[in-house]
Design an enzyme around this catalytic site. Structure first.
Site, PDB file in Angstrom:
ATOM      1  N   LYS A 116      26.022   9.510 -23.580  1.00  0.00           N
ATOM      2  CA  LYS A 116      25.887  10.853 -24.133  1.00  0.00           C
ATOM      3  C   LYS A 116      26.735  11.067 -25.393  1.00  0.00           C
ATOM      4  O   LYS A 116      26.332  11.802 -26.283  1.00  0.00           O
ATOM      5  CB  LYS A 116      26.245  11.900 -23.074  1.00  0.00           C
ATOM      6  N   HIS A 235      21.164  20.970 -10.348  1.00  0.00           N
ATOM      7  CA  HIS A 235      20.869  20.348 -11.644  1.00  0.00           C
ATOM      8  C   HIS A 235      19.607  19.501 -11.615  1.00  0.00           C
ATOM      9  O   HIS A 235      19.411  18.629 -12.456  1.00  0.00           O
ATOM     10  CB  HIS A 235      22.038  19.503 -12.151  1.00  0.00           C
ATOM     11  N   ARG A 297      11.907   7.689 -21.711  1.00  0.00           N
ATOM     12  CA  ARG A 297      10.889   7.275 -20.733  1.00  0.00           C
ATOM     13  C   ARG A 297       9.890   8.408 -20.580  1.00  0.00           C
ATOM     14  O   ARG A 297      10.035   9.472 -21.176  1.00  0.00           O
ATOM     15  CB  ARG A 297      11.567   7.028 -19.384  1.00  0.00           C
TER      16      ARG A 297
HETATM   17  P1  ADP Z   1      15.884  14.399 -15.457  1.00  0.00           P
HETATM   18  O1  ADP Z   1      16.561  13.093 -15.256  1.00  0.00           O
HETATM   19  O2  ADP Z   1      16.300  15.052 -16.736  1.00  0.00           O
HETATM   20  O3  ADP Z   1      15.923  15.298 -14.279  1.00  0.00           O
HETATM   21  P2  ADP Z   1      13.175  13.940 -14.669  1.00  0.00           P
HETATM   22  O4  ADP Z   1      12.930  15.284 -14.149  1.00  0.00           O
HETATM   23  O5  ADP Z   1      12.065  13.228 -15.352  1.00  0.00           O
HETATM   24  O6  ADP Z   1      14.362  14.016 -15.706  1.00  0.00           O
HETATM   25  O7  ADP Z   1      13.780  13.093 -13.459  1.00  0.00           O
HETATM   26  C1  ADP Z   1      13.686  11.757 -13.305  1.00  0.00           C
HETATM   27  C2  ADP Z   1      13.356  11.455 -11.862  1.00  0.00           C
HETATM   28  O8  ADP Z   1      13.585  10.091 -11.602  1.00  0.00           O
HETATM   29  C3  ADP Z   1      14.196  12.238 -10.870  1.00  0.00           C
HETATM   30  O9  ADP Z   1      13.406  13.196 -10.212  1.00  0.00           O
HETATM   31  C4  ADP Z   1      14.683  11.256  -9.866  1.00  0.00           C
HETATM   32  O10 ADP Z   1      14.255  11.607  -8.583  1.00  0.00           O
HETATM   33  C5  ADP Z   1      14.019   9.967 -10.282  1.00  0.00           C
HETATM   34  N1  ADP Z   1      15.005   8.931 -10.226  1.00  0.00           N
HETATM   35  C6  ADP Z   1      16.075   8.800 -11.004  1.00  0.00           C
HETATM   36  N2  ADP Z   1      16.762   7.706 -10.676  1.00  0.00           N
HETATM   37  C7  ADP Z   1      16.101   7.129  -9.642  1.00  0.00           C
HETATM   38  C8  ADP Z   1      16.302   5.971  -8.866  1.00  0.00           C
HETATM   39  N3  ADP Z   1      17.334   5.172  -9.063  1.00  0.00           N
HETATM   40  N4  ADP Z   1      15.429   5.708  -7.913  1.00  0.00           N
HETATM   41  C9  ADP Z   1      14.367   6.505  -7.696  1.00  0.00           C
HETATM   42  N5  ADP Z   1      14.123   7.586  -8.397  1.00  0.00           N
HETATM   43  C10 ADP Z   1      14.971   7.919  -9.367  1.00  0.00           C
HETATM   44  P1  ADP Z   2      21.767  14.572 -16.841  1.00  0.00           P
HETATM   45  O1  ADP Z   2      21.883  13.301 -17.612  1.00  0.00           O
HETATM   46  O2  ADP Z   2      22.473  14.512 -15.538  1.00  0.00           O
HETATM   47  O3  ADP Z   2      20.349  15.055 -16.771  1.00  0.00           O
HETATM   48  P2  ADP Z   2      22.204  16.689 -18.783  1.00  0.00           P
HETATM   49  O4  ADP Z   2      23.163  16.596 -19.896  1.00  0.00           O
HETATM   50  O5  ADP Z   2      20.758  16.550 -19.124  1.00  0.00           O
HETATM   51  O6  ADP Z   2      22.614  15.628 -17.674  1.00  0.00           O
HETATM   52  O7  ADP Z   2      22.440  18.069 -18.021  1.00  0.00           O
HETATM   53  C1  ADP Z   2      21.780  18.376 -16.802  1.00  0.00           C
HETATM   54  C2  ADP Z   2      21.724  19.883 -16.610  1.00  0.00           C
HETATM   55  O8  ADP Z   2      23.026  20.491 -16.656  1.00  0.00           O
HETATM   56  C3  ADP Z   2      20.931  20.631 -17.655  1.00  0.00           C
HETATM   57  O9  ADP Z   2      19.539  20.647 -17.385  1.00  0.00           O
HETATM   58  C4  ADP Z   2      21.560  22.008 -17.596  1.00  0.00           C
HETATM   59  O10 ADP Z   2      21.048  22.712 -16.499  1.00  0.00           O
HETATM   60  C5  ADP Z   2      23.011  21.754 -17.317  1.00  0.00           C
HETATM   61  N1  ADP Z   2      23.842  21.685 -18.546  1.00  0.00           N
HETATM   62  C6  ADP Z   2      24.059  20.592 -19.298  1.00  0.00           C
HETATM   63  N2  ADP Z   2      24.855  20.850 -20.352  1.00  0.00           N
HETATM   64  C7  ADP Z   2      25.173  22.167 -20.270  1.00  0.00           C
HETATM   65  C8  ADP Z   2      25.982  23.053 -21.055  1.00  0.00           C
HETATM   66  N3  ADP Z   2      26.636  22.633 -22.142  1.00  0.00           N
HETATM   67  N4  ADP Z   2      26.081  24.331 -20.661  1.00  0.00           N
HETATM   68  C9  ADP Z   2      25.446  24.774 -19.560  1.00  0.00           C
HETATM   69  N5  ADP Z   2      24.682  23.999 -18.775  1.00  0.00           N
HETATM   70  C10 ADP Z   2      24.534  22.705 -19.104  1.00  0.00           C
END
Ligand code: ADP
Ligand code: ADP
Ligand code: MG
Length: 658
Positions: A116, A235, A297
């Protein structure tokens, strides 16, 4: 175009990829763990390869086994789906080194966006607005604290290697910072093997807005507009929609252009998503939307984008991976209507979204125009403890947002799953909240409204009454169809109207009492038998006076539902003479989810009424299940050690002397 494709994934996404590949004339190869040998994706594919035991780290996450499977089956390309190895740059590199086509971005692009802090630094260089914060060059606790103080509280501490909502801590004041930092670093080290963190301003009234981007190997990059994924629990996204409510054209253009710049900055090829966080306290404004991260992806929620653009994104991925140019130019893409997706999870939303494991004995989705169901399971399959608890995605595409919300709420409310618990009722209530209807979605909304989203703890009096009437009719052998739809509790008016007919039923007894049990509660329901007829309507009745109560015949029980909240009701002995879970047709059901700790009988054995058949352990308590009458064991479905779900038929006793 590639000729054969191995899908390095499972569940709904594997099934979805297979369908598109097949439509393009591509041969499909599934891989599966031992737990998935009978899974839908395995049956759909042209060929399948077993790659190891159930835990993902022994199967779906072992790159070498997947590459070996591709070699053994002559697959030309590998599609990683989402999750698992999809964002693993080393795996992508190994696939390419093995002479296979990788359906995804270049390994360097994945790497550039994988951490990140590095990703944010690159975005700043590409003139993409990023969440205000400190990227953590100096990781000393003192420096991190000083930076947090300077940013101003609340702040969010994020693991640079984090993902899936893990490794994040919100800190509301300076005094709490050091403890939160230490615990975040501990979690980051154990989950990601990297304890470095960055600090971000915590955005209040946050909305999660993301933009779908697509690049090809000829240097073209387009966007396919935005999605709103603000409705999250822990989240994790629950409801996603496209376009985003309240997004005006100028703001849309600004963030979509920023997303295209972000993708170009890493020479992006294939499907990707740029995630932004918006401060929505004054509506959506371009200067209050910041880059959060890139997912390199295909995303779970890509179908809403497919719906509003009329494109098949998996087809795009396969064409791009085959070296073709993007199927459309930017000026050929437009938004048509509104789409919403709900993730149907096997979980108990009222108990902290606790995952629910077990068989999908009943799995019934509604059918409707403009409703798409993406699932990797069928009725009779099993929700295992090894993988994601997502059962299906319900996707609705309509002319506008109100119609799409209405359609999705109805679809969620008409989804019936048993005995696994799902969030279907929760989804319907969520989609009906005024704030959601008004487009005031924020990432904290679900958490704030948990009380309003809570479902009924058990069947109410009306449901008990309808269920009792259904059980009574079944017992009198006036067996109605096995699945009743549109069954509505009669109003007083209807009851008295049909009561007038009672005079014609010469042999009818004047009153019946039916004793029923649900979730351990015994109720006695009294009817005028003529009234029973009026408790049902075999056809959908017009008007919206009452929510229909539906019954589904279920072994010796009936499942009663009002919308998606489903309960089992069965006849009970008035004086409680039968053992727990015993039933009139000899089926002995598990009264709750639990583990079988002893089986005392074998199939074909003669048993006497009250004899202990097996022992079930649940919530640290033992429950003895006994024979409801004298007979023989006609069916034995439980072995010692088996995990069983509520309502499953463990034993069936056939009555003696017939
Ligand atoms: P985000 O990561 O921002 O939530 P998505 O909503 O596309 O984006 O989520 C990716 C999905 O991939 C998640 O719902 C999670 O259940 C699935 N996932 C992530 N890591 C794994 C893993 N190691 N094995 C199986 N499913 C996974
Ligand atoms: P991950 O890799 O686990 O998906 P993200 O950086 O995409 O992490 O953050 C996941 C979630 O956390 C976001 O969808 C949002 O709901 C919340 N979030 C992330 N950054 C912030 C922020 N700066 N302020 C408030 N909420 C945040
Ligand atoms: Mg994310």
């Amino acid at each position: 175009m590639i000729q054969s494709l191995l899908i390095a994934n499972r569940g709904e996404i594997a099934c979805r990829i297979i369908r598109t590949a097949r439509a393009l004339g591509i041969r499909t190869i599934a891989v599966h763990s031992d737990a998935d040998a009978q899974a839908l994706h395995v049956r759909l594919a042209d060929a399948a390869v077993a790659i190891g035991p159930a835990p993902a780290r022994d199967s779906y996450l072992v790159g070498e086994k997947i590459i070996a499977a591709a070699r053994a089956t002559g697959a030309q390309a590998i599609h990683p789906g989402y999750g698992f190895l999809s964002e693993n740059a080393d795996f992508a590199e190994a696939v390419i080194a093995a002479g296979l086509v990788w359906v995804g971005p270049r390994p360097d692009s994945i790497r550039a966006m994988g951490l990140k802090d590095a990703a944010k630094a690159r975005m700043i260089a590409a003139n993409v607005p990023v969440t205000p914060g400190y990227l953590g060059e100096d990781q000393s606790a003192e420096r991190l604290k000083a930076e947090a103080d300077a940013i101003g509280y609340p702040v969010l501490i994020k693991a640079v290697a984090g993902g899936g909502g893990k490794g994040m801590r919100r800190v509301d004041d300076a005094a709490a910072f050091m403890d939160a930092l230490a615990s975040c670093k501990r979690e980051a080290a154990s989950s990601f093997g990297d304890d470095r963190v960055l600090i971000e301003k915590y955005i209040l009234s946050p909305r999660h807005i993301e933009v779908q981007v697509f690049g090809d190997s000829h240097g073209n990059v387009v966007h396919l507009f935005e999605r709103d994924c603000s409705l999250q629990r822990r989240h994790q996204k629950v409801i996603e929609e496209a376009p985003a409510p309240g997004m005006d054209e100028a703001t849309r253009e600004a963030i979509c252009a920023a997303a295209v710049r972000a993708a170009k900055a890493v020479d992006y090829v294939g499907a990707g998503t740029i995630e932004f966080i918006a401060d929505a306290s004054n509506g959506l404004r371009a200067d209050r939307i910041w880059f959060m991260e890139m997912n390199t992806r295909l995303q779970v929620e890509h179908p809403v984008t497919e719906a509003i653009t009329g494109q098949d994104l998996v087809e795009w991925q396969l064409r791009v991976a085959s070296g073709e140019a993007l199927p459309k130019r930017q000026d050929e893409l437009a938004i048509d209507g509104w789409a919403l997706e709900a993730r149907l999870y096997a979980e108990d939303a009222d108990r902290g979204f606790l995952p629910s494991i077990g068989p999908l004995d009943l799995l019934s989705f509604p059918e409707d125009d403009g409703l798409r169901i993406d699932t990797g399971v069928e009725q009779g399959a099993e929700v295992s403890p090894y993988y994601d608890p997502m059962i299906a995605k319900l996707i609705v595409h309509r002319e506008d947002r109100d119609a799409a919300l209405e359609g999705l709420a109805t679809a969620a409310g008409s989804t019936l799953v048993w005995p696994v618990r799902t969030n279907a009722g929760f989804l319907e209530r969520l989609l009906s909240l005024d704030a959601v209807r008004a487009g005031q979605v924020t990432t904290g909304l679900i958490e704030q409204r948990l009380e309003d989203l809570r479902g009924p703890a058990g069947p109410d009096g009306d449901m008990i009454r309808v269920a009792a009437a259904g059980l009574y009719m079944t017992r009198r052998d006036e067996t109605p169809p096995s699945f009743w739809t549109g069954m509505i509790l009669s109003s007083d008016e209807d009851a008295s109207a049909s009561a007038g007919l009672a005079g014609f039923r010469l042999n009818a007894p004047s009153s019946v009492r039916v004793t029923v049990e649900s979730l351990g509660e015994v109720s006695v329901v009294a009817f005028d038998p003529a009234e029973i007829e009026s408790i049902y309507e075999y056809d959908e009745r017009g008007g919206d006076a009452a929510r229909p109560i539906e019954l589904t015949a279920w072994g010796d029980a009936v499942l009663v539902s009002r919308a998606a909240d489903l309960f089992a009701v069965r006849l009970a002995e008035p004086r409680g003479t039968a053992g727990a879970g015993a039933a009139s047709d000899g089926a002995v059901l598990a009264p709750m989810p639990g583990r079988v700790t002893a089986v005392e009988v074998s199939a074909g054995e003669a048993v006497t009424k009250g004899q202990r058949l097996l022992t079930l352990e649940a919530m640290k308590m033992e429950h003895g299940l006994t024979a409801p009458f004298d007979g023989t064991i006609a069916e034995l479905n439980a072995a010692t050690g088996a995990q069983v779900s509520e309502g499953s038929v463990l034993v069936r006793v056939e009555p003696a002397g017939e």
